[in-house]
Structure formats: structure tokens, C-alpha cells
Design a protein around this motif. Sequence first.
Motif, PDB file in Angstrom:
ATOM      1  N   LYS A   8       0.832  -1.208   0.000  1.00 24.92           N
ATOM      2  CA  LYS A   8       0.000   0.000   0.000  1.00 24.92           C
ATOM      3  C   LYS A   8       0.863   1.255   0.000  1.00 24.92           C
ATOM      4  N   ILE A   9       1.888   1.282   0.844  1.00 25.63           N
ATOM      5  CA  ILE A   9       2.784   2.434   0.905  1.00 25.63           C
ATOM      6  C   ILE A   9       3.584   2.561  -0.384  1.00 25.63           C
ATOM      7  N   PHE A  10       4.027   1.426  -0.923  1.00 27.38           N
ATOM      8  CA  PHE A  10       4.788   1.417  -2.168  1.00 27.38           C
ATOM      9  C   PHE A  10       3.974   2.021  -3.310  1.00 27.38           C
ATOM     10  N   LEU A  11       2.716   1.592  -3.443  1.00 25.88           N
ATOM     11  CA  LEU A  11       1.859   2.107  -4.520  1.00 25.88           C
ATOM     12  C   LEU A  11       1.559   3.583  -4.325  1.00 25.88           C
ATOM     13  N   ARG A  12       1.426   4.013  -3.063  1.00 25.71           N
ATOM     14  CA  ARG A  12       1.166   5.433  -2.795  1.00 25.71           C
ATOM     15  C   ARG A  12       2.338   6.292  -3.236  1.00 25.71           C
ATOM     16  N   HIS A  13       3.558   5.861  -2.907  1.00 27.13           N
ATOM     17  CA  HIS A  13       4.746   6.613  -3.310  1.00 27.13           C
ATOM     18  C   HIS A  13       4.919   6.603  -4.826  1.00 27.13           C
ATOM     19  N   PHE A  14       4.630   5.455  -5.456  1.00 25.17           N
ATOM     20  CA  PHE A  14       4.764   5.385  -6.913  1.00 25.17           C
ATOM     21  C   PHE A  14       3.745   6.288  -7.595  1.00 25.17           C
ATOM     22  N   PHE A  15       2.508   6.311  -7.080  1.00 27.32           N
ATOM     23  CA  PHE A  15       1.469   7.135  -7.682  1.00 27.32           C
ATOM     24  C   PHE A  15       1.837   8.609  -7.628  1.00 27.32           C
ATOM     25  N   ILE A  16       2.364   9.054  -6.487  1.00 24.66           N
ATOM     26  CA  ILE A  16       2.787  10.451  -6.347  1.00 24.66           C
ATOM     27  C   ILE A  16       3.937  10.753  -7.306  1.00 24.66           C
ATOM     28  N   PHE A  17       4.895   9.832  -7.392  1.00 26.05           N
ATOM     29  CA  PHE A  17       6.022  10.008  -8.307  1.00 26.05           C
ATOM     30  C   PHE A  17       5.536  10.054  -9.755  1.00 26.05           C
ATOM     31  N   TYR A  18       4.571   9.204 -10.097  1.00 31.42           N
ATOM     32  CA  TYR A  18       4.030   9.186 -11.464  1.00 31.42           C
ATOM     33  C   TYR A  18       3.361  10.508 -11.818  1.00 31.42           C
ATOM     34  N   ILE A  19       2.604  11.064 -10.882  1.00 35.43           N
ATOM     35  CA  ILE A  19       1.931  12.342 -11.145  1.00 35.43           C
ATOM     36  C   ILE A  19       2.959  13.415 -11.500  1.00 35.43           C
ATOM     37  N   LYS A  20       4.047  13.468 -10.743  1.00 37.46           N
ATOM     38  CA  LYS A  20       5.105  14.434 -11.033  1.00 37.46           C
ATOM     39  C   LYS A  20       5.673  14.213 -12.429  1.00 37.46           C
ATOM     40  N   VAL A  21       6.004  12.959 -12.738  1.00 39.65           N
ATOM     41  CA  VAL A  21       6.596  12.632 -14.037  1.00 39.65           C
ATOM     42  C   VAL A  21       5.633  12.974 -15.168  1.00 39.65           C
ATOM     43  N   ALA A  22       4.341  12.626 -15.011  1.00 38.90           N
ATOM     44  CA  ALA A  22       3.350  12.857 -16.062  1.00 38.90           C
ATOM     45  C   ALA A  22       3.178  14.346 -16.355  1.00 38.90           C
ATOM     46  N   VAL A  23       3.073  15.150 -15.293  1.00 39.05           N
ATOM     47  CA  VAL A  23       2.880  16.597 -15.477  1.00 39.05           C
ATOM     48  C   VAL A  23       4.106  17.223 -16.120  1.00 39.05           C
ATOM     49  N   ILE A  24       5.288  16.890 -15.630  1.00 33.65           N
ATOM     50  CA  ILE A  24       6.520  17.491 -16.152  1.00 33.65           C
ATOM     51  C   ILE A  24       6.785  17.041 -17.584  1.00 33.65           C
ATOM     52  N   HIS A  25       6.611  15.750 -17.851  1.00 40.52           N
ATOM     53  CA  HIS A  25       6.855  15.246 -19.206  1.00 40.52           C
ATOM     54  C   HIS A  25       5.886  15.867 -20.208  1.00 40.52           C
ATOM     55  N   THR A  26       4.598  15.894 -19.871  1.00 45.48           N
ATOM     56  CA  THR A  26       3.599  16.443 -20.796  1.00 45.48           C
ATOM     57  C   THR A  26       3.853  17.919 -21.054  1.00 45.48           C
ATOM     58  N   LEU A  27       4.195  18.664 -20.009  1.00 42.69           N
ATOM     59  CA  LEU A  27       4.461  20.092 -20.171  1.00 42.69           C
ATOM     60  C   LEU A  27       5.656  20.327 -21.084  1.00 42.69           C
ATOM     61  N   THR A  28       6.786  19.681 -20.814  1.00 41.88           N
ATOM     62  CA  THR A  28       7.981  19.898 -21.634  1.00 41.88           C
ATOM     63  C   THR A  28       7.766  19.388 -23.052  1.00 41.88           C
ATOM     64  N   TYR A  29       7.037  18.293 -23.206  1.00 43.61           N
ATOM     65  CA  TYR A  29       6.751  17.736 -24.529  1.00 43.61           C
ATOM     66  C   TYR A  29       5.973  18.736 -25.381  1.00 43.61           C
ATOM     67  N   ILE A  30       4.952  19.340 -24.780  1.00 48.46           N
ATOM     68  CA  ILE A  30       4.102  20.271 -25.531  1.00 48.46           C
ATOM     69  C   ILE A  30       4.842  21.576 -25.841  1.00 48.46           C
ATOM     70  N   VAL A  31       5.480  22.153 -24.819  1.00 44.58           N
ATOM     71  CA  VAL A  31       6.147  23.447 -24.994  1.00 44.58           C
ATOM     72  C   VAL A  31       7.241  23.369 -26.056  1.00 44.58           C
ATOM     73  N   PHE A  32       8.131  22.402 -25.924  1.00 49.05           N
ATOM     74  CA  PHE A  32       9.239  22.313 -26.875  1.00 49.05           C
ATOM     75  C   PHE A  32       8.788  21.738 -28.214  1.00 49.05           C
ATOM     76  N   GLY A  33       7.722  20.938 -28.206  1.00 55.52           N
ATOM     77  CA  GLY A  33       7.161  20.466 -29.472  1.00 55.52           C
ATOM     78  C   GLY A  33       6.612  21.618 -30.294  1.00 55.52           C
ATOM     79  N   LEU A  34       5.854  22.513 -29.631  1.00 56.17           N
ATOM     80  CA  LEU A  34       5.338  23.697 -30.323  1.00 56.17           C
ATOM     81  C   LEU A  34       6.470  24.596 -30.816  1.00 56.17           C
ATOM     82  N   LEU A  35       7.462  24.812 -29.954  1.00 53.06           N
ATOM     83  CA  LEU A  35       8.570  25.709 -30.286  1.00 53.06           C
ATOM     84  C   LEU A  35       9.343  25.210 -31.502  1.00 53.06           C
ATOM     85  N   PHE A  36       9.778  23.961 -31.473  1.00 49.32           N
ATOM     86  CA  PHE A  36      10.637  23.450 -32.541  1.00 49.32           C
ATOM     87  C   PHE A  36       9.859  23.085 -33.800  1.00 49.32           C
TER      88      PHE A  36
END
Length: 345
Positions: A8-36
Motif C-alpha cells: 500500500k505504501i509502495f503504490l502510494r509513493h509510486f502514484f505520487i512520483f508518477y503524477i510528477k513525471v506525467a505533469v513534467i513530461h507532458t508540459l515539456t513535450y508540448i512546450v518544446f514540441g510547439l517551439l521546434f
Amino acid sequence: MENDNSPKIFLRHFFIFYIKVAVIHTLTYIVFGLLFSNLFDYESVYNDPIIINFMRGFESPLTVIGPFLQPIRAIFIAIALFPIRRIIASKLGWLIVWLIFICIGVISAPISAPSSIEGIIYTQIPIKFHIISFPEVFIQTLAFSLILWVAEIIPHSEKEFSNREFLVKIFLSVIYTMFGIFLTSVCGIIIMNFLELNYQDAKLDRGTISYLSTISILTIIISYSFANKVSKNKWWLLLTIPLILIIYIAFPYGYNYIFNTVYNNNIALIPYISSAVLMVIIYCLIFVLFYGKLKNRRKKTDDINTENDYNEVKVIEINPDDDKTEEGDIKVIEITPENNDSDKN
């Protein structure tokens, strides 16, 4: 107490880590995709006689919804990086993550991908395409690594990082962002009807999807980052409100002006300003009033529990019947509020 190694604790930590990765990846993907994509004119590059059989065109439905599918990619990125999350939070964690992406994910990719050694050797894609593709990947992965490093190192430096509080702020930020996308869409409908534009001219293309996704992610980041600050001190609104206004006035108007879309008209400022003002009001309702009261209520509960813990100190007395204190004996007096009062008397 729950075991830190429990599933339960493992999945909670992974879920929080995933949210960070998803938001950061999607943001950088879109911003630099539009730019280039605009800097190097990807649309004309994709129409090359050789590339056209390798890459989907800008008009493809999958290309249009591509930014919305990035959270799916983020699942696998999070799975790969989760075991080294403690290394990411170290001094050079960002460099380690970036080198993994560049060396293994791009240059030495195990498949014949663009900008990779295998792609240059085994595909007939022009070398120009390999060169054009590399700067976006190079900078996007660098930005992702730096932002993820900051997102990971800050909780490790804070003594009172709460997983529950993180999830509450993320949930409220997503709700707030949904209001923003709704109001932005309403603005587009108002502009089209007021200017009597053809709905076919305002098709939902890749650029529109990308810019709406960027607005969404920026809204999540800002609302999450300032949630605690504005709930403690309303003066932080002097910084937060201008950022909201920039996102919902300057950003959409600037995008339509730079790329000369059908919404490129000064009349568009009226619904944009109205939308921005409403977003400021909604922000205050959600994060200043609701989240502030929720956090204060939780703080009072924690204070009461702490006070009860101090008042309920239970101590075991060893050898209570022995008047002589010998070496190795342990004598402890039970401390309670009643005992303190009786001692004073």
C-alpha cells in the motif's frame, strides 16, 4: 503504523512520483514540441517524399491527440525512474537522468529511431531529418530532468512533506484547471459567434490541442505551488493573480497573434479578460477559502492530538516495593496532570 515496505505504501509513493513525471513530461513535450515544430517547420519536413511514409502528417487524428496521450508514456518513464528516485534527489541527480535519456533513450536507442546511431545506419531517412529532430529531444529531456530533479529534491529537504496534502492539492489543482479549460473553450465559441467565423476554419488541430494542454499544465503547476502560501498569507495573491492573468489573457492572445489563427482579433481580449477574472475568483474560492479552512481544521486536529499525547504519558515503575535503590534498578514516576497538581499541593 503501516510498514514502509508494504504494498500500500509502495503504490502510494509510486502514484505520487508518477503524477510528477506525467505533469513534467507532458508540459515539456508540448512546450518544446510547439517551439521546434514552428522553428524548423516540421509540417513541410513531414511532407518529404521519404518522411511521409515514415511519419504521420499534422492532419492525422493521432497527431492531433498526441499531447493527450503523453500521460500514458509517462507511466513507463515513471516505472524506469522510480527505483532511482533517491539518486534523482541527489546533487547531480538531474545530470544522471538526462544522460540516461540522451545516451540510452536517444543516441544508443535499441531500435532504428530518428537521431539514433541505429537510425542513421539502417534507415533511409535523410540525415537532415536526424539533425533537425535532435535539438528538440536534447532540450526537452534536459528540461524534464531539471524540473523533475527540483520536484524530487524539495520534498527531501522539507521536514513536513505530507503525501496526503500533496494528493489534496493535486486534486484541487485539477478541478481548478477544468474550470480554466471550460472557460477558454467558451471564449472561443463567443469569439467565433461574434466575428461570424466559419466553424470549419477553427478545426481542432495539433497546435490548438498543444496550446490548451500547455495552459492546463501551467494552471496545475501555479495553483499547486502557491496553495500553501496563499492559505497562510493572502499577500501571496499579489504574485499569484498576475500569473493567472498572464495564462488566461496574454498566453491565448499571444498564441493567436503569433500563429495568426482565426481568433487573432482585438475583440478576443474581451472574453479573455472576463475568463481571467473569473479564474481569479475561482482560485480564491478554492485555495484561499476552501483549502485554507481545510488545512486549518487539520492543523487544529493535529494540535489536539499532540496535546493529548503529552497528557497521556504512561510510565512503568520497576521494583516499586523496594525502598532501596540499587544499581540496575529503574524507578520512574508516572507523570500525569493530576500528579502534577498533587505535587504542588
